[in-house]
Motif scaffolding. Structure first.
Motif, PDB file in Angstrom:
ATOM      1  N   GLU A 225       0.834  -1.206   0.000  1.00 56.80           N
ATOM      2  CA  GLU A 225       0.000   0.000   0.000  1.00 56.80           C
ATOM      3  C   GLU A 225       0.867   1.254   0.000  1.00 56.80           C
ATOM      4  O   GLU A 225       0.617   2.194  -0.735  1.00 56.80           O
ATOM      5  N   MET A 226       1.895   1.249   0.865  1.00 55.74           N
ATOM      6  CA  MET A 226       2.770   2.422   0.965  1.00 55.74           C
ATOM      7  C   MET A 226       3.469   2.704  -0.342  1.00 55.74           C
ATOM      8  O   MET A 226       3.773   3.837  -0.672  1.00 55.74           O
ATOM      9  N   MET A 227       3.764   1.645  -1.092  1.00 57.74           N
ATOM     10  CA  MET A 227       4.472   1.836  -2.355  1.00 57.74           C
ATOM     11  C   MET A 227       3.502   2.156  -3.484  1.00 57.74           C
ATOM     12  O   MET A 227       3.912   2.305  -4.626  1.00 57.74           O
ATOM     13  N   GLY A 228       2.226   2.207  -3.165  1.00 60.64           N
ATOM     14  CA  GLY A 228       1.241   2.615  -4.167  1.00 60.64           C
ATOM     15  C   GLY A 228       0.487   1.468  -4.806  1.00 60.64           C
ATOM     16  O   GLY A 228      -0.216   1.662  -5.790  1.00 60.64           O
ATOM     17  N   ASN A 229       0.639   0.267  -4.276  1.00 63.63           N
ATOM     18  CA  ASN A 229      -0.082  -0.875  -4.833  1.00 63.63           C
ATOM     19  C   ASN A 229      -1.307  -1.180  -3.969  1.00 63.63           C
ATOM     20  O   ASN A 229      -1.282  -2.080  -3.134  1.00 63.63           O
ATOM     21  N   ALA A 230      -2.345  -0.402  -4.175  1.00 66.02           N
ATOM     22  CA  ALA A 230      -3.528  -0.548  -3.323  1.00 66.02           C
ATOM     23  C   ALA A 230      -4.172  -1.920  -3.532  1.00 66.02           C
ATOM     24  O   ALA A 230      -4.715  -2.513  -2.605  1.00 66.02           O
ATOM     25  N   ALA A 231      -4.089  -2.430  -4.783  1.00 69.53           N
ATOM     26  CA  ALA A 231      -4.683  -3.744  -5.060  1.00 69.53           C
ATOM     27  C   ALA A 231      -3.626  -4.802  -4.787  1.00 69.53           C
ATOM     28  O   ALA A 231      -3.157  -5.481  -5.687  1.00 69.53           O
ATOM     29  N   TYR A 232      -3.224  -4.937  -3.547  1.00 69.77           N
ATOM     30  CA  TYR A 232      -2.132  -5.864  -3.272  1.00 69.77           C
ATOM     31  C   TYR A 232      -2.543  -7.315  -3.523  1.00 69.77           C
ATOM     32  O   TYR A 232      -3.723  -7.631  -3.629  1.00 69.77           O
ATOM     33  N   PRO A 233      -1.538  -8.208  -3.630  1.00 71.55           N
ATOM     34  CA  PRO A 233      -1.854  -9.587  -4.019  1.00 71.55           C
ATOM     35  C   PRO A 233      -2.727 -10.337  -3.011  1.00 71.55           C
ATOM     36  O   PRO A 233      -2.676 -10.053  -1.816  1.00 71.55           O
ATOM     37  N   LYS A 234      -3.477 -11.289  -3.527  1.00 74.01           N
ATOM     38  CA  LYS A 234      -4.213 -12.209  -2.665  1.00 74.01           C
ATOM     39  C   LYS A 234      -3.230 -13.281  -2.209  1.00 74.01           C
ATOM     40  O   LYS A 234      -2.207 -13.494  -2.871  1.00 74.01           O
TER      41      LYS A 234
END
Ligand code: GLU
Length: 300
Positions: A225-234
């Motif tokens: 999230e901090m790096m900008g990947n709001a859709a992080y992996p499942k």
């Protein structure tokens, strides 16, 4: 004999496009790794997703190049091949060949240098029981140091996530680890940092790995999230053969590498069959090719 419960579970998983197998070349591949590889290849193939082979050699003090070469050879031997082309050596991603990727990923993050050793931290906050990690107390946060290890300046909220085998978890990285260590004093990037950078850069949207890494998941998702990947992996954490199969696996089974088995004349099918049985994917120990296993799991 197929495990119908696992088959149903795999078929119920959401669809995804890419996963990865990410061994660390700090030793030879053994049956534990093969079960992990079977889960990755099997789930990806059933769900028609792509597989990336990533060699996680971020810890240069522990890795050895001949382990990398042997891991690739062993996967070939077991017929666990990449999606593109037939050459695992060419299509794999080797962390140590891309230092700029991790260097660049640091830029948007707020970080600080830290000179604390585990001993000095324990001197301040007391030592936990042996196996427990210690949460950094932020001692160097405002000291303005200009060299040392690099930590992430963060204040993460607890995070709830869903594991597709084990259900819901809530992690509190602030209490588990405190300000995350991103790079060690010797300039090696840490596992926690490099794995998130790679999963993000490689568009990995589903992580399949052993349950021993479950404790790291909350902090890794927060870092995404901090790096900008709001859709992080499942995530899907598979059972560990040595923890969950009890008497099925002897110490000797785990200490023997795949090449040891192969040198003794075991076929690829015998090794896959053993690993499939130990992992619970197959309910009888018998020779089995990966193609046969896949065929049974893929059929409706
Ligand atoms: N390199 C790690 C290991 O071999 C796996 C990392 C991961 O799957 O997140 O244990």
């Amino acid at each position: 004999m197929i495990n119908q419960d696992l088959k149903a579970l795999i078929h119920r998983l959401p669809s995804f496009s890419r996963t990865r197998f990410a061994p660390s070349p700090t030793g030879f591949l053994h049956l534990g790794h093969v079960t992990s590889a079977l889960f990755v290849w099997l789930i990806a193939k059933v769900k028609d997703a792509e597989i990336v082979l990533r060699i996680e050699d971020h810890d240069q003090s522990r890795v050895r190049p001949h382990f990398t070469a042997q891991i690739i050879e062993d996967l070939n031997f077991l017929n666990l091949l990449p999606d593109h082309g037939n050459n695992l050596a060419k299509s794999s991603y080797i962390q140590s060949r891309h230092p700029e990727r991790y260097h660049d990923a640091l830029f948007p993050l707020q970080t600080y240098f830290c000179e604390c050793s585990r001993k000095t931290i324990e001197g301040r906050i007391g030592s936990p029981s042996k196996a427990t990690e210690i949460a950094y107390d932020g001692f160097c946060r405002h000291r303005g140091l200009t060299s040392g290890a690099l930590r992430l300046f963060w204040d993460p909220e607890p995070i709830k996530f869903w594991d597709y085998r084990l259900g819901e978890f809530t992690h509190n990285p602030k209490q588990q680890c405190g300000d995350l260590l991103l790079r060690e004093k010797n300039q090696n990037y840490t596992y926690q940092f490099s794995v998130v950078v790679d999963d993000f850069m490689e568009n990995i949207d589903f992580i399949i790995r052993g349950a021993d890494l479950l404790e790291s998941t909350g902090r890794q998702l927060r870092l995404h999230e901090m790096m900008g990947n709001a859709a992080y992996p499942k995530v899907f954490h598979h059972p560990l053969v040595y923890a969950e199969s009890g008497a099925k696996l002897s110490k000797r089974d785990l200490s023997e590498s795949i090449q040891d088995w192969a040198r003794k004349g075991l076929t690829s099918e015998q090794i896959v069959g053993k690993a499939a049985y130990l992992s619970g994917l197959w309910l009888r120990e018998e020779p089995l090719s990966f193609e046969d296993l896949l065929h049974e799991y893929k059929s409706l």
